[in-house]
Structures are given as structure tokens and as C-alpha cells.
Write an enzyme that holds these catalytic residues in place. Structure first.
Site, mmCIF file in Angstrom:
data_model
loop_
_atom_site.group_PDB
_atom_site.id
_atom_site.type_symbol
_atom_site.label_atom_id
_atom_site.label_comp_id
_atom_site.label_asym_id
_atom_site.label_seq_id
_atom_site.Cartn_x
_atom_site.Cartn_y
_atom_site.Cartn_z
ATOM 1 N N ASN A 10 0.878 -1.009 0.024
ATOM 2 C CA ASN A 10 -0.055 -0.094 -0.077
ATOM 3 C C ASN A 10 0.717 1.257 -0.124
ATOM 4 O OD1 ASN A 10 -2.333 -1.129 -0.119
ATOM 5 N ND2 ASN A 10 -3.024 -1.152 1.971
ATOM 6 N N LYS A 59 11.742 -16.850 -33.559
ATOM 7 C CA LYS A 59 10.923 -16.157 -34.192
ATOM 8 C C LYS A 59 10.388 -16.676 -35.578
ATOM 9 C CE LYS A 59 12.585 -12.916 -31.314
ATOM 10 N NZ LYS A 59 11.940 -12.508 -30.070
ATOM 11 N N LYS A 119 7.645 -14.976 -33.397
ATOM 12 C CA LYS A 119 7.471 -15.522 -31.835
ATOM 13 C C LYS A 119 5.856 -15.952 -31.823
ATOM 14 C CE LYS A 119 7.404 -10.844 -29.877
ATOM 15 N NZ LYS A 119 7.694 -10.103 -28.695
ATOM 16 N N LYS A 173 14.930 -20.849 -27.487
ATOM 17 C CA LYS A 173 14.163 -20.607 -26.417
ATOM 18 C C LYS A 173 12.570 -20.351 -26.919
ATOM 19 C CE LYS A 173 13.402 -16.513 -23.690
ATOM 20 N NZ LYS A 173 12.419 -15.849 -24.284
ATOM 21 N N ASP A 212 9.597 -17.871 -26.969
ATOM 22 C CA ASP A 212 9.292 -16.455 -26.611
ATOM 23 C C ASP A 212 8.316 -16.238 -25.575
ATOM 24 O OD1 ASP A 212 8.215 -13.686 -27.074
ATOM 25 O OD2 ASP A 212 10.066 -14.053 -28.227
ATOM 26 N N GLU A 213 8.565 -15.359 -24.562
ATOM 27 C CA GLU A 213 7.821 -15.413 -23.294
ATOM 28 C C GLU A 213 6.096 -15.497 -23.463
ATOM 29 O OE1 GLU A 213 9.008 -11.009 -24.512
ATOM 30 O OE2 GLU A 213 9.693 -12.961 -24.575
ATOM 31 N N HIS A 232 12.098 -15.432 -17.814
ATOM 32 C CA HIS A 232 12.029 -14.467 -18.476
ATOM 33 C C HIS A 232 11.451 -13.131 -17.339
ATOM 34 C CE1 HIS A 232 10.859 -11.639 -21.520
ATOM 35 N NE2 HIS A 232 11.655 -12.209 -22.458
ATOM 36 N N ARG A 233 11.606 -11.912 -17.941
ATOM 37 C CA ARG A 233 11.225 -10.760 -16.845
ATOM 38 C C ARG A 233 10.176 -9.880 -17.613
ATOM 39 N NH1 ARG A 233 16.479 -6.473 -16.812
ATOM 40 N NH2 ARG A 233 16.608 -6.245 -19.351
ATOM 41 N N HIS A 281 16.718 -13.141 -17.445
ATOM 42 C CA HIS A 281 17.189 -12.029 -18.464
ATOM 43 C C HIS A 281 17.750 -10.826 -17.895
ATOM 44 C CE1 HIS A 281 15.395 -13.887 -22.023
ATOM 45 N NE2 HIS A 281 15.434 -14.615 -21.429
ATOM 46 N N SER A 313 20.243 -10.731 -23.703
ATOM 47 C CA SER A 313 19.411 -11.061 -24.908
ATOM 48 C C SER A 313 18.611 -9.622 -25.576
ATOM 49 C CB SER A 313 18.178 -11.981 -24.431
ATOM 50 O OG SER A 313 17.472 -11.891 -25.494
#
Length: 466
Positions: free
Chosen positions: A114, A166, A168, A192, A194-195, A285-286, A318, A370
Site C-alpha cells: 500500500n 521467431k 514468436k 527458447k 518466446d515469453e 524471463h522478466r 534476462h 538478449s
């Protein structure tokens, strides 16, 4: 008379304690506070300490039923931010008992809950956290860590190479698997998801998992190297996420993946526990991090999100590329890269590290570089990140004029050339371009890649200053 005095009172009477010496068991936070006009910094800092621990806006009679001195957060130091008007770094100490053991979720709910909507503050940013050893020891942390990962993959003495497949979104599972195979066959260690690839109508997760497993087994058989594909287990429910991880384990693949911020810390910690129990590596992954960490004066700095991930659990995360950015960002990025990899990190304000952090026995996390990188960046990346990193080239592999496999070959040749040059004692910072040009002579694939991306500026000359 000893009584209960109702009414609104200043936070600083209770929560601003400049004489306090933080304990070894306290969690320490550094907040960048921008008070509203007319609010003194002591009151603003105390308000942050109060609202993120035991305080409320008025005095309540139930305060008498507990020991505030034992449980309250304390603002113990305030310093103005150099070069900024009306900004202060407020240091707050939280007693150990305020947070549930092994729960990043609970820690964040308190510290960044909060209080960020608080009216007396114009803006608030959490710059750093010191996690006490006593609290660190309640977390499992990364499922395996850097050394165990190298042993599982049998890859030593160099950074690992990856590639995001890709386009993606939109490929069928079969075509996706084909792209994975070509990259791994060419010499990459990992490919990888993709996210945003979860389980969409054009490619359901189970089909993707099967075709990717087939691709990596075929590439493994042909190259004699262990290969991996980050199978994204992120899902709409925790149960579905674990179901996907179980299927990955049944296929015998080495690694799965999770989007830890959109998926949430609770889900991430569950997955990390599953991965350790079942021998799966976990790539993190972020996605969504910039929503939280992009503003300089409000939000949470990525170094805090990185620390939280190390506690919650992940083997890769990442962490930006550094290349082509400003020198200052380079120092700060390397600061949180060290926070991810090392056991003990000294306070160093020039790198944005506000506290000395001891991770005791928590395994380290491999930083993943990346985004917008290609073969000309390889010397810089090798020099900056060192061996314990994953270098991921998406477009930098798939954008090769001859296709995926030659693109992978080009990256692997460039990496091996840089590692060899470094091991021979050459200076990657000064001779980077030269090393890549030499390697082009005996690799047509690399020469073609260098030709395609030569116009994209290679900003590494300034590195000599480090």
C-alpha cells in the site's frame, strides 16, 4: 494518566529513529522518496517505514496489545539525492518476524504494498534490499545453480549460446520444431520459447513440447553435444503450469521456462521447487519488468527484482545486454549481474549497490544477455559478462541471409574465436573487431553475418576506461 490517546499523530514520533543501529537479522531497504511539497523528509521517511510495517493513519487502542518496538519498521537514516531537488534516500529496517519464511510474495506485499499509493509522497522507488542471512536461509533459491548446470550440460569455460525462435507467434508446432533443430544443429546450446508463447490456438503447448523434444534429440545425436530448448510452462493457473512441467520431465528434456513477474512469485517458487525435485533447469524471463523498474523516481529497481528471483528460484534470468548503452548503465547492470552470480557482494554505491549482501549457500543464477545483439557484439559480451552467462541472439541468428543453421554456426564460431583470443591473452576491448575479422577468413557463415550487420554500430571502443 496512562491512557490511550486517540487522534492523528506524526509518524516521525514513532518511526523515525536516527539513533537505531540495524541488527544482522533486519531486512534493510533503501527507498528513493519524493515527498509532496511541504512534507519534511523525516516525516516522509517515517511514513514509508510505518505504512510498510505496523502503522496505520491513526492511533488505535489495539496498539496496546502488542509490542510496537519489536515489530515496527524504522527509518534510521536519510540522505538527500545528489543532483536532484527534493529527493531523498530513506533507509528502513524491518524486523525479521514481519515476513513469512520462504515467501517472496509476503515480503513484497509488506515492503512495496500500500505504501506506494501513499498521499504524502509524490513518488517512491525501492532502490535496494539487504536480505539478512537468517531470512535467506528460509528459501530454496535456484533449482540448481551455475555449477550444477555446467555439469548437467557438460559445457565449461565459455558463455552458453541461445536463440529465441521467431516469428514468436504464428508458427505451427512442426515448423517451430524445425527452426529449433536448425539452430541447435548449427552449434547453439539452447533455443527458447518466446515469453508470449504459452498455448495458443495456432500452437498448443503439448504439440510444441513434442516437436521441440524431437528436434533437440535429433540435434544431440548429430552433434554429440547436450542441447536444450526452454519450454515455456507459464500458464493461466498454477496447476496447469505444473502439468506442463511434468510433461517436459516425462519427455526427458533438460530445461523449462517461466515468466516470473506475469506468472507471479507464488507460482514461480512452486515451479522452482518442482524443478529441483525433478532435475529440470529453470529459465526465467522478466516480461513486465519495465512497467515496474523503468521510471527513475517511482517503482522498484531491477536489482531488487533480481534478488527476489534468486530467492524465489531460477537458473537463468534476462538481465539486459549493456552493449551500446551508456557507461553508467554498464556499471549498474554489472552490479546486479554480480548480485545474481556471486555468494558475497560488497556495498558499492558507484554500481548502485546500497548494501553488502551475503547469499550464504544460495546457488547463483546465470544472467542472460538478449535483445538486439549480433556477431559484432560478441567480443564485448564475452568481455563484459565472462564465462558464466547465456548470450541469446534471436534475430542475430535467424536473420542470417542463409538461414537458421548458418546463423547458429556464425555465432558459435564468433564465440569460440573470442574465448580463444581471450585465453591467449589478447585484449577483447581493443582487438574485438580484428578478432572477428580474422575468424571470418575461415568461416563463410560468419563472414556473411558480419556483412549483414556491419552497418549496425559496434560501440565498444569506450570500454578501455573500465
Amino acid at each position: 494518566s496512562v491512557g490511550f490517546k486517540a487522534g492523528v499523530k506524526d509518524y516521525k514520533l514513532n518511526y523515525y529513529t536516527p539513533e537505531y543501529t540495524p541488527k544482522d537479522t533486519d531486512t534493510l531497504a533503501a527507498f528513493r522518496v519524493t515527498p509532496q511539497p511541504g512534507v519534511p523528509p523525516e516525516e516522509a521517511g517515517a511514513a514509508v517505514a510505518a505504512e510498510s510495517s505496523t502503522g496505520t493513519w491513526t492511533t488505535v487502542w489495539t496498539d496496546g496489545l502488542t509490542s510496537l518496538d519489536r515489530y515496527k519498521g524504522r527509518c534510521y537514516h536519510i540522505e538527500p539525492v545528489a543532483g536532484e531537488e527534493n529527493q531523498y534516500i530513506c533507509y528502513v529496517a524491518y524486523p525479521l518476524d514481519l515476513f513469512e519464511e520462504g515467501s517472496v510474495t509476503n515480503m513484497f506485499t509488506s515492503i512495496v504494498g500500500n505504501v506506494f499509493g501513499f498521499k504524502a509522497l509524490r513518488a517512491l522507488r525501492l532502490e535496494d534490499l539487504r536480505i539478512p542471512v537468517a531470512y535467506v536461509k528460509t528459501f530454496q533459491g535456484p533449482p540448481h545453480g551455475i555449477q550444477v548446470e555446467r555439469d548437467k550440460l557438460n559445457k565449461y569455460g565459455r558463455p552458453l549460446l541461445g536463440c529465441t525462435i521467431k516469428p514468436k507467434l504464428g508458427l505451427s508446432a512442426k515448423n517451430y520444431g524445425r527452426a529449433v533443430y536448425e539452430c541447435l544443429r548449427g552449434g547453439l546450446d539452447f533455443t527458447k520459447d518466446d515469453e508470449n508463447v504459452n498455448s495458443q490456438p495456432f500452437m498448443r503447448w503439448r504439440d510444441r513440447f513434442l516437436f521441440c523434444a524431437e528436434a533437440l534429440y535429433k540435434a544431440q545425436a548429430e552433434t554429440g553435444e547436450i542441447k536444450g530448448h526452454y519450454l515455456n510452462a507459464t500458464a493461466g493457473t498454477c496447476e496447469e503450469m505444473i502439468k506442463r512441467a511434468v510433461f517436459a520431465r516425462e519427455l526427458g528434456v533438460p530445461i523449462v521456462m517461466h515468466d516470473y513477474l506475469t506468472g507471479g512469485f507464488t507460482a514461480n517458487t512452486s515451479l522452482a521447487h518442482y524443478c529441483r525435485d525433478n532435475g529440470l533447469l529453470l529459465h526465467i524471463h522478466r516480461a513486465m519488468h519495465a512497467v515496474i523498474d523503468r521510471q527513475k523516481n517511482h517503482g522498484i529497481h531491477f536489482r531488487v527484482l533480481a534478488k527476489a528471483l534468486r530467492m524465489s528460484g531460477g537458473d537463468h534470468i534476462h538481465s539486459g545486454t549493456v552493449v551500446g548503452k551508456l557507461e553508467g548503465e554498464r556499471e549498474i547492470t554489472l552490479g546486479f549481474v554480480d548480485l545474481l552470480r556471486d555468494d558475497f557482494i560488497e556495498k558499492d554505491r558507484s554500481r548502485g549497490i546500497y548494501f553488502t549482501q551475503d547469499w550464504v549457500s544460495l546457488p547463483g543464477v546465470l544472467p542472460v544477455a538478449s535483445g538486439g545483439i549480433h556477431v559484432w557484439h560478441m567480443p564485448a559480451l564475452t568481455e563484459i559478462f565472462g564465462d558464466d552467462s547465456v548470450l541469446q541472439f534471436g534475430g542475430g541468428t535467424l536473420g542470417h541471409p542463409w538461414g537458421n543453421r548458418p546463423g547458429a554456426v556464425a555465432n558459435r564460431v564468433a564465440l569460440e574465436a573470442c574465448v580463444q583470443a581471450r585465453n591467449e591473452g589478447r585484449d577483447l576491448a581493443r582487438e574485438g573487431n580484428e578478432i572477428i575479422r580474422e575468424a571470418c577468413k575461415w568461416s563463410l557463415e560468419l563472414a556473411a553475418a558480419c556483412e549483414v550487420w556491419k552497418e549496425i554500430k559496434f560501440e565498444f571502443e569506450a570500454m578501455d576506461t573500465l
